[in-house]
Design a protein around this motif. Structure first.
Motif, PDB file in Angstrom:
ATOM      1  N   MET A   1       1.008  -1.614  -0.471  1.00 24.04           N
ATOM      2  CA  MET A   1       0.001   0.410  -0.006  1.00 24.04           C
ATOM      3  C   MET A   1       0.835   1.723  -0.382  1.00 24.04           C
ATOM      4  O   MET A   1       2.152   1.332   0.639  1.00 24.04           O
ATOM      5  N   GLN A   2       0.278   2.403  -0.738  1.00 26.44           N
ATOM      6  CA  GLN A   2       1.170   3.940  -0.595  1.00 26.44           C
ATOM      7  C   GLN A   2       0.810   4.785   0.426  1.00 26.44           C
ATOM      8  O   GLN A   2      -1.047   4.492   0.633  1.00 26.44           O
ATOM      9  N   PHE A   3       1.476   5.149   1.311  1.00 30.40           N
ATOM     10  CA  PHE A   3       0.693   5.892   2.167  1.00 30.40           C
ATOM     11  C   PHE A   3       1.733   6.847   1.879  1.00 30.40           C
ATOM     12  O   PHE A   3       2.680   7.721   1.917  1.00 30.40           O
ATOM     13  N   GLY A   4       0.921   8.367   2.329  1.00 31.90           N
ATOM     14  CA  GLY A   4       1.042  10.256   2.297  1.00 31.90           C
ATOM     15  C   GLY A   4       0.298  10.758   3.155  1.00 31.90           C
ATOM     16  O   GLY A   4      -0.966  10.685   3.435  1.00 31.90           O
ATOM     17  N   ARG A 167       3.226  13.816 -25.211  1.00 33.96           N
ATOM     18  CA  ARG A 167       3.043  12.498 -25.215  1.00 33.96           C
ATOM     19  C   ARG A 167       3.292  11.833 -24.079  1.00 33.96           C
ATOM     20  O   ARG A 167       4.467  12.239 -23.246  1.00 33.96           O
ATOM     21  N   PRO A 168       2.881  11.431 -23.377  1.00 35.99           N
ATOM     22  CA  PRO A 168       2.767  10.824 -21.616  1.00 35.99           C
ATOM     23  C   PRO A 168       4.021   9.974 -22.253  1.00 35.99           C
ATOM     24  O   PRO A 168       4.468   9.374 -23.251  1.00 35.99           O
ATOM     25  N   LEU A 169       4.771   9.975 -20.451  1.00 37.41           N
ATOM     26  CA  LEU A 169       6.322   8.980 -20.995  1.00 37.41           C
ATOM     27  C   LEU A 169       6.434   7.929 -20.876  1.00 37.41           C
ATOM     28  O   LEU A 169       4.708   6.685 -20.663  1.00 37.41           O
ATOM     29  N   ASP A 170       6.811   7.403 -22.286  1.00 35.35           N
ATOM     30  CA  ASP A 170       6.779   5.810 -22.310  1.00 35.35           C
ATOM     31  C   ASP A 170       5.408   5.237 -23.255  1.00 35.35           C
ATOM     32  O   ASP A 170       5.300   4.569 -23.039  1.00 35.35           O
ATOM     33  N   GLY A 171       4.559   5.854 -24.054  1.00 33.86           N
ATOM     34  CA  GLY A 171       3.276   5.944 -23.918  1.00 33.86           C
ATOM     35  C   GLY A 171       2.156   5.331 -22.911  1.00 33.86           C
ATOM     36  O   GLY A 171       0.916   4.894 -22.964  1.00 33.86           O
ATOM     37  N   VAL A 172       3.148   5.516 -21.826  1.00 37.38           N
ATOM     38  CA  VAL A 172       1.184   4.910 -21.015  1.00 37.38           C
ATOM     39  C   VAL A 172       1.072   6.452 -19.449  1.00 37.38           C
ATOM     40  O   VAL A 172       1.766   6.892 -19.040  1.00 37.38           O
ATOM     41  N   PRO A 173       0.173   6.565 -19.921  1.00 42.25           N
ATOM     42  CA  PRO A 173      -0.547   8.024 -19.019  1.00 42.25           C
ATOM     43  C   PRO A 173      -0.859   7.787 -17.469  1.00 42.25           C
ATOM     44  O   PRO A 173      -0.057   6.676 -17.003  1.00 42.25           O
ATOM     45  N   PRO A 174      -0.447   8.869 -16.896  1.00 42.76           N
ATOM     46  CA  PRO A 174      -1.029   8.975 -16.277  1.00 42.76           C
ATOM     47  C   PRO A 174      -1.876   8.356 -15.251  1.00 42.76           C
ATOM     48  O   PRO A 174      -2.889   8.203 -15.633  1.00 42.76           O
ATOM     49  N   PHE A 175      -1.692   7.675 -14.217  1.00 43.64           N
ATOM     50  CA  PHE A 175      -2.815   6.799 -13.371  1.00 43.64           C
ATOM     51  C   PHE A 175      -4.324   7.783 -12.962  1.00 43.64           C
ATOM     52  O   PHE A 175      -3.265   8.725 -12.415  1.00 43.64           O
ATOM     53  N   VAL A 176      -5.601   7.275 -13.379  1.00 47.06           N
ATOM     54  CA  VAL A 176      -6.258   8.433 -13.047  1.00 47.06           C
ATOM     55  C   VAL A 176      -6.713   8.130 -12.333  1.00 47.06           C
ATOM     56  O   VAL A 176      -7.342   6.722 -11.514  1.00 47.06           O
ATOM     57  N   TRP A 177      -7.538   8.269 -10.673  1.00 48.61           N
ATOM     58  CA  TRP A 177      -8.283   8.107  -9.534  1.00 48.61           C
ATOM     59  C   TRP A 177      -9.787   9.592  -9.575  1.00 48.61           C
ATOM     60  O   TRP A 177      -9.019  10.202  -9.877  1.00 48.61           O
ATOM     61  N   HIS A 178     -10.985   8.643  -9.257  1.00 45.11           N
ATOM     62  CA  HIS A 178     -11.932   9.672  -9.621  1.00 45.11           C
ATOM     63  C   HIS A 178     -12.470   9.663  -8.057  1.00 45.11           C
ATOM     64  O   HIS A 178     -12.516   8.400  -7.137  1.00 45.11           O
ATOM     65  N   ALA A 179     -12.346  10.978  -7.476  1.00 51.22           N
ATOM     66  CA  ALA A 179     -12.594  11.108  -5.755  1.00 51.22           C
ATOM     67  C   ALA A 179     -14.588  11.634  -6.098  1.00 51.22           C
ATOM     68  O   ALA A 179     -14.704  12.274  -6.767  1.00 51.22           O
ATOM     69  N   TYR A 299      -6.916  -2.284   0.628  1.00 53.21           N
ATOM     70  CA  TYR A 299      -7.453  -0.978  -0.210  1.00 53.21           C
ATOM     71  C   TYR A 299      -5.245  -0.887  -1.273  1.00 53.21           C
ATOM     72  O   TYR A 299      -4.461  -1.082  -0.575  1.00 53.21           O
ATOM     73  N   GLN A 300      -5.291  -0.099  -1.799  1.00 51.17           N
ATOM     74  CA  GLN A 300      -3.969   0.795  -2.319  1.00 51.17           C
ATOM     75  C   GLN A 300      -3.269   2.122  -2.029  1.00 51.17           C
ATOM     76  O   GLN A 300      -2.217   1.763  -1.939  1.00 51.17           O
ATOM     77  N   PRO A 344      -4.312  -6.240  -5.787  1.00 52.44           N
ATOM     78  CA  PRO A 344      -3.249  -6.109  -6.871  1.00 52.44           C
ATOM     79  C   PRO A 344      -2.679  -4.730  -5.780  1.00 52.44           C
ATOM     80  O   PRO A 344      -3.100  -3.730  -4.702  1.00 52.44           O
ATOM     81  N   PRO A 345      -1.105  -4.498  -6.566  1.00 57.37           N
ATOM     82  CA  PRO A 345      -0.356  -3.314  -5.730  1.00 57.37           C
ATOM     83  C   PRO A 345      -0.696  -1.837  -6.353  1.00 57.37           C
ATOM     84  O   PRO A 345      -1.609  -1.623  -7.049  1.00 57.37           O
ATOM     85  N   ALA A 346      -0.348  -0.906  -5.471  1.00 56.50           N
ATOM     86  CA  ALA A 346      -1.214   0.494  -5.488  1.00 56.50           C
ATOM     87  C   ALA A 346      -0.103   0.290  -7.298  1.00 56.50           C
ATOM     88  O   ALA A 346       0.696   0.078  -7.608  1.00 56.50           O
ATOM     89  N   PRO A 347      -1.185   1.670  -7.938  1.00 56.75           N
ATOM     90  CA  PRO A 347      -0.593   1.362  -9.421  1.00 56.75           C
ATOM     91  C   PRO A 347       1.044   2.636  -9.245  1.00 56.75           C
ATOM     92  O   PRO A 347       0.985   3.820  -8.804  1.00 56.75           O
ATOM     93  N   ARG A 348       1.943   1.926  -9.921  1.00 55.58           N
ATOM     94  CA  ARG A 348       2.759   2.265 -10.808  1.00 55.58           C
ATOM     95  C   ARG A 348       3.288   3.345 -11.621  1.00 55.58           C
ATOM     96  O   ARG A 348       3.712   1.865 -12.767  1.00 55.58           O
ATOM     97  N   HIS A 349       3.979   3.903 -12.557  1.00 58.75           N
ATOM     98  CA  HIS A 349       4.463   4.107 -13.599  1.00 58.75           C
ATOM     99  C   HIS A 349       5.631   3.358 -14.028  1.00 58.75           C
ATOM    100  O   HIS A 349       6.601   3.050 -12.485  1.00 58.75           O
TER     101      HIS A 349
END
Length: 377
Positions: A1-4, A167-179, A299-300, A344-349
């Motif tokens: 899990m990511q903590f922040g 264009r997104p870095l290496d073709g991978v868009p930023p991950f999006v969370w909907h709040a 949760y992640q 699953p683990p937390a999303p990470r580019h």
């Protein structure tokens, strides 16, 4: 899990000291919190977007770009990007550029925001908020994944063969969370696209958000993205911790009493019992946060507000230190031991660096002894 941690950049007087920081001090304090979060071994720093007093962060991309230059591993996030009043073309361009500058350490938490007055400022109608969210996000989603985009919609000018740059870095868009604060539409939007859902809860009963998370998980599976357990969930909350719980309650009570978020609905004790607000000792904080699994499942991402309602920078930095030294390590151990294989683990580019190494113990705020030797911490 990511903590922040996350900060909405509220400008408020310190009810204990009676002093109001300047806008400049508040902005610099937010960057100091982000840097300390990385030093403490946390994973994420997120900042809100507001365009009205008493908030100071009207341009999260600018602030996060500055933080990116001062950090190496910290994931940077918005909390939130106003998907209803921002032009999705500008969102696509600005955050793709920031993703490059940050080496992939970027994602977005999108939402409608909690300031209805902002809609006419940007030429929009509050009554159209759900439709704006759906249409603007549909365009943003395409702009990060397609070139030569043709677009016809109601909320902005048409596009003919448009390609957003960079264009997104290496073709991978930023991950999006909907709040969501209260809306099931955000949970449905996240489920439709297979994105993450962030329960941005500061003041509502935990069971209210548990229902939204359950809706998101169910619809995530029904849209064919995986099982409910594979859905990506983030959770917000507020934390104030001292070595002894009675000291935490006594010190935090004036901030609670002045907070517009809590607004006198409940007493401090009732609020800590019913909402994600966590006030007490490190052991009590660990027990409560682990209990969130019963409401939300595994949760992640877990984010905490530590600078709300006039809490001064020095105190907020102490909260980050306690999180990094005593609370998060215990949570990581327990969660790693009990996490189901399906979660699953937390999303990470792919380009983003791994989690930071454990933090070096920081001196006690009094300067007299290492923090971990304080009684009860």
């Amino acid at each position: 899990m990511q903590f922040g941690i996350f900060s909405v950049g509220q400008l408020a007087p310190d009810p204990r000291a009676g002093r109001m920081p300047t806008e400049h001090e508040r902005i610099r304090a937010m960057t100091a919190l982000a840097v300390r979060a990385e030093e403490a071994g946390l994973d994420v720093f997120a900042t809100g977007e507001h365009h009205n007093p008493p908030y100071v962060c009207s341009s999260p991309a600018t602030l996060l770009a500055y933080v990116a230059a001062r950090t190496r591993r910290l994931v940077l996030s918005t909390a939130t990007t106003l998907i209803t009043t921002n032009d999705p073309v500008r969102v696509a361009e600005e955050y793709a550029l920031l993703q490059h500058l940050a080496g992939g350490r970027l994602d977005l938490i999108t939402g409608r925001g909690d300031t209805p007055d902002a809609y006419p400022w940007f030429g929009q109608d509050l009554r159209e908020a759900p439709a704006l969210a759906r249409e603007n996000y549909a365009l943003l989603h395409r702009l990060w994944r397609e070139t030569d985009v043709d677009w016809r919609g109601r909320s902005r000018a048409r596009l003919d063969g448009f390609t957003s740059t960079p264009r997104p870095l290496d073709g991978v868009p930023p991950f999006v969370w909907h709040a969501s604060v209260r809306s099931p539409q955000a949970a449905e939007l996240a489920a439709h696209y297979g994105d993450g859902f962030f329960a941005g809860n500061l003041l509502a009963p935990v069971e209210h958000y548990a229902r939204l998370v359950e809706l998101y998980r169910t619809r995530y599976a029904e849209h064919g993205h995986g099982t409910p357990e594979q859905a990506i969930v983030g959770v917000g909350g507020q934390l104030f911790v001292r070595a002894r719980s009675q000291d935490a309650l006594s010190e935090f009570r004036p901030y609670f009493g002045r907070s517009p978020a809590y607004g006198g609905h409940w007493s401090l004790e009732e609020c800590t019992a019913r909402t994600p607000l966590t006030v007490g000792s490190p052991a009590e904080a660990i027990e409560k946060i682990l209990g969130f699994r019963e409401a939300y499942g595994h949760y992640q991402r877990q984010l905490f507000a530590v600078d709300h309602a006039g809490i001064p920078l020095r105190t907020a930095l102490e909260q980050i230190d306690i999180l990094g030294e005593h609370i998060v390590p215990a949570l990581r151990r327990e969660l790693a031991a009990t996490r189901p294989a399906a979660a699953p683990p937390a999303p990470r580019h792919p380009a983003a660096p791994a989690r930071p190494a454990p933090a070096t113990p920081r001196a006690d705020p009094s300067g007299t002894r290492p923090a971990e030797t304080r009684t009860g911490v």
